[in-house]
Design an enzyme around this catalytic site. Structure first.
Site, short mmCIF file in Angstrom:
data_model
loop_
_atom_site.label_atom_id
_atom_site.label_comp_id
_atom_site.label_asym_id
_atom_site.label_seq_id
_atom_site.Cartn_x
_atom_site.Cartn_y
_atom_site.Cartn_z
N ASP A 210 -2.38 -6.17 3.92
CA ASP A 210 -3.22 -6.29 2.74
C ASP A 210 -2.71 -7.36 1.77
O ASP A 210 -1.50 -7.44 1.50
CB ASP A 210 -3.26 -4.94 2.02
CG ASP A 210 -4.08 -4.94 0.75
OD1 ASP A 210 -5.31 -5.09 0.86
OD2 ASP A 210 -3.49 -4.82 -0.34
N GLU A 273 -4.78 -10.34 5.72
CA GLU A 273 -5.86 -10.54 4.75
C GLU A 273 -5.52 -11.82 3.97
O GLU A 273 -4.97 -11.78 2.89
CB GLU A 273 -6.00 -9.36 3.80
CG GLU A 273 -7.23 -9.47 2.91
CD GLU A 273 -7.29 -8.46 1.79
OE1 GLU A 273 -8.38 -8.27 1.23
OE2 GLU A 273 -6.24 -7.87 1.44
#
Length: 535
Positions: A210, A273
Site C-alpha cells: 500500500d 501501489e
C-alpha cells in the site's frame, strides 16, 4: 524493438503473469456472523463462486487488528487478525481452503504508517528518549509554532500532527491517526520485514504493498511548491507538487529489501501501489527487475473513456516498459468510482473486455464482474473519513465499497442484519439472478475469463494496435500462431471496423456468423475475433 512488439522471452511464465487477480474488500464481501460486516469465514464460504468465475488468485484488503480510523489501513498489529474479521485460525482455514481449490492468496501490506494505537507508536510518543522514538518521523515546529513544512495530507489538512506530550510534530500523510513509519531506522525496517515473513511462513502467495511512494520522505528538504494544474476536484493534497514526499530515492531501497524477502520464498509475487506518472512508475520495476514484479499504473482511472485516448495511453505505456517488465494496468479498486459509473453502465462489458484482454496481469475488483455501479450513500450513512474531511468534492469511496449483493433476499444474502453500508444492486440484479441468466454480465465475465485462459495470445501474447479512432479501439494479441483481434465500440452508435475473422465472443450475445469480412459493431459492443490460421 518497441515493447508492444517484443516477444515474451520467458519460456515458463509465472502464475502471476497468466492468472486474473480478484480483489476482495473483506468488510463488504460476506458476513458470516450477523454483525453486518464481512469477515474471513465469509470469504471462505464464497470460494466456490470465486473459482467458478475463473480467476486464479485473490487479493484481500487489510484485516489486521486496527481501530478502523481508515478501515484497516491504520494497523495496530501487523501479525494478527482483527476480531471483527475473525481469528488467525480463520485465516489459516481460508488459506488452506483457497489453496485446495488452486487459488493463490495475496495480502495487503501497509508499510508507510501504522495506527497511533500501535504499541510501537505508544512507546515512541511516550518521550523523546524512547527506544522507539526514531521508529516514527518527528520534527520540531517552526519558530512560529507552525508545522515543519507546508505539506498537505492526502485527506486534507496538514501532513503533520502536533503531539503535546513531547512537544513535537509527527508526520501523518493520511489521517492524524496514521503516523508515518521511519524506514531509515534499521530496527523498524527489520520489524516490518519480519512481519512480511510472518505471513509468508503461513503460506501466503505475496503482497500488494500500500501507498509505497511515501516510504522515504525527504522531511528536511523543505516546502512543496504549488501545482499549477490543480483543480478542486483533484483534492487538497494535489494542490501541491509532492517533490519531497513522494517517490524519493530511498523508496527503492525499501522495495528492494521487500523483494529480497519475497524472493526468499518460492513462487511469490510483490505488487506495488505505485501511483504517479509514467515516469514515476517505471523505476519501480528496478534496473535489474529487482523491485516490484507488478507496479500498478493507474492512468486509466483518470483517462477519458474514449477509444483514441485509451489507445494512446496503452501505446505510451507499452513503449515505456523496460525490457523484461510485465504490465499491469488498473481499471478499478476500492479507492475509486466504479468503472460502470465512470464509463457508463452501457459500457460495463466493454470495460471488462478491455481489462481482461490487454497485455499483462488484470486485477478485477469485486462486483465489477456483475457490472456494479456507484451507490448513492445517504449523508447519515457516510463512513469514509476522506468524504467526512472534504465533503462535497465527490472524493468519498463509500459508493464503490457497498456489500456484495449475493441474493434478492433481505440484506442481499450478504448478512442477516443491516450491513455497515447500504446494500446496492447492480443494474442487472443480484449475483444469484445473474448466475441463472446466460446473457448476464456475470456470465459474460465468466466466458471472457475462460477465453483468456484458453488462448495463450491473451494470457501471454504481444500487443499490437490496429485501429485508433474516437469511438473504436481495435488491437491484436498474438502468441505464435494464436492470434485474436479485440474490437471495442466505446460509443452508443453502430461502428464499422475493417477486421475479419471468426467471432469467438461478443458482449451482445452469440454472433451467428462463422466468419466475418467486415465487422459492424453494435452500440456498446465488444467482439473478439479469432484470426489464427484455421481459426
Amino acid at each position: 524493438m518497441p515493447a508492444s512488439h517484443r516477444p515474451d522471452r520467458q519460456n515458463a511464465p509465472a502464475w502471476w503473469q497468466t492468472e486474473v487477480i480478484y480483489q476482495i474488500y473483506p468488510r463488504s464481501f460476506q458476513d458470516s456472523n450477523g454483525d453486518g460486516i464481512g469477515d474471513l469465514a465469509g470469504i471462505e464460504s464464497r470460494l466456490d463462486e470465486i473459482v467458478a468465475l475463473g480467476v486464479g488468485a485473490i487479493w484481500i484488503s487489510p484485516f489486521f487488528p486496527s481501530p478502523m480510523a481508515d478501515f484497516g489501513y491504520d494497523v495496530s498489529d501487523y501479525c494478527g487478525v482483527d476480531p471483527m474479521f475473525g481469528t488467525l485460525a480463520d485465516f489459516d482455514s481460508l488459506l488452506a481452503a483457497a489453496h485446495a481449490r488452486g487459488l493463490k492468496v495475496i495480502l495487503d501490506f501497509v508499510p508507510c504508517h501504522s495506527s497511533d494505537q500501535h504499541p510501537w507508536f505508544v512507546e515512541s510518543r511516550a518521550s523523546r528518549s524512547s527506544s522507539k522514538r526514531d521508529w516514527y518521523i518527528w520534527r520540531d515546529a517552526r519558530p512560529d509554532g507552525s508545522p515543519p513544512t507546508n505539506w498537505i495530507g492526502e485527506f486534507g489538512g496538514s501532513a503533520w500532527t502536533w503531539d503535546d506530550t513531547t512537544g513535537q510534530y509527527y508526520l501523518s500523510v493520511f489521517l492524524s491517526e496514521q503516523p508515518a513509519l521511519n524506514w531509515a531506522n534499521p530496527d523498524l525496517r527489520t520489524a516490518m520485514l519480519d512481519a512480511m515473513r510472518f505471513w509468508l511462513d503461513r503460506g501466503v502467495d505475496g503482497f500488494r504493498v500500500d501507498a509505497i511512494i511515501f516510504a522515504a520522505p525527504d522531511v528536511d528538504g523543505g516546502d512543496h511548491p504549488p501545482n499549477p494544474d490543480w483543480t478542486p476536484a483533484m483534492g487538497p493534497a494535489r494542490s501541491q507538487l509532492q517533490t519531497r514526499l513522494a517517490h524519493q530515492p530511498g523508496v527503492f531501497d525499501v522495495v528492494r529489501d521487500m523483494r529480497r524477502v519475497t524472493d526468499s520464498y518460492p513462487d511469490r509475487v510483490l505488487i506495488g501501489e505505485t501511483s504517479g506518472t509514467l515516469n514515476d512508475v517505471m523505476p519501480y520495476y528496478g534496473a535489474d527487475m529487482d523491485l516490484f514484479h507488478l507496479p500498478f499504473y493507474f492512468a486509466m482511472l483518470s483517462t477519458p473513456w474514449q477509444a483514441d485516448a485509451l489507445s494512446a495511453l496503452v501505446a505510451r505505456y507499452e513503449a515505456a516498459l523496460p525490457d523484461g517488465a510485465w504490465p499491469t494496468l488498473v481499471l478499478g479498486n476500492h479507492d475509486i468510482s466504479r468503472i460502470a459509473s465512470r464509463a457508463g453502465v452501457a459500457q460495463a462489458r466493454v470495460a471488462l473486455t478491455l481489462l481482461l484482454t490487454l497485455r499483462g496481469t488484470p486485477v478485477l475488483y469485486q462486483g465489477d464482474e456483475m457490472g456494479m455501479d456507484n451507490a448513492t450513500i445517504p449523508h447519515n450513512r457516510v463512513q469514509d473519513p476522506w468524504e467526512r474531511r472534504v465533503p462535497g468534492l465527490g472524493l468519498g469511496r463509500d459508493p464503490a465499497r457497498t456489500p456484495m449483493p449475493w441474493t434478492d433476499i433481505d440484506h442481499g444474502g450478504f448478512s442477516t442484519t443491516e450491513p455497515w453500508l447500504p446494500l446496492h444492486l447492480p443494474p442487472e440484479g443480484s449475483f444469484a439472478r445473474q448466475a441463472t441468466d446466460p446473457g448476464s454480465m456475470l456470465n459474460y465475465a465468466r466466458r471472457l475469463i475462460a477465453l483468456r485462459r484458453a488462448h495463450s495470445a491473451l494470457s501471454q501474447g504481444t500487443y499490437r494496435q490496429i485501429h485508433v479512432g474516437p469511438d473504436v479501439m481495435v488491437f491484436e494479441r498474438r502468441a505464435g500462431t494464436n492470434r485474436l483481434v479485440v474490437c471495442l465500440n466505446m460509443s452508443a452508435t453502430a461502428q464499422g471496423v475493417s477486421a475479419s475473422g471468426v467471432p469467438v465472443l461478443s458482449s451482445c450475445g452469440n454472433r451467428v456468423e462463422a466468419f466475418v469480412r467486415k465487422l459492424v459493431l453494435a452500440p456498446n459492443e465488444a467482439v473478439i475475433l479469432d484470426v489464427s490460421p484455421g481459426g
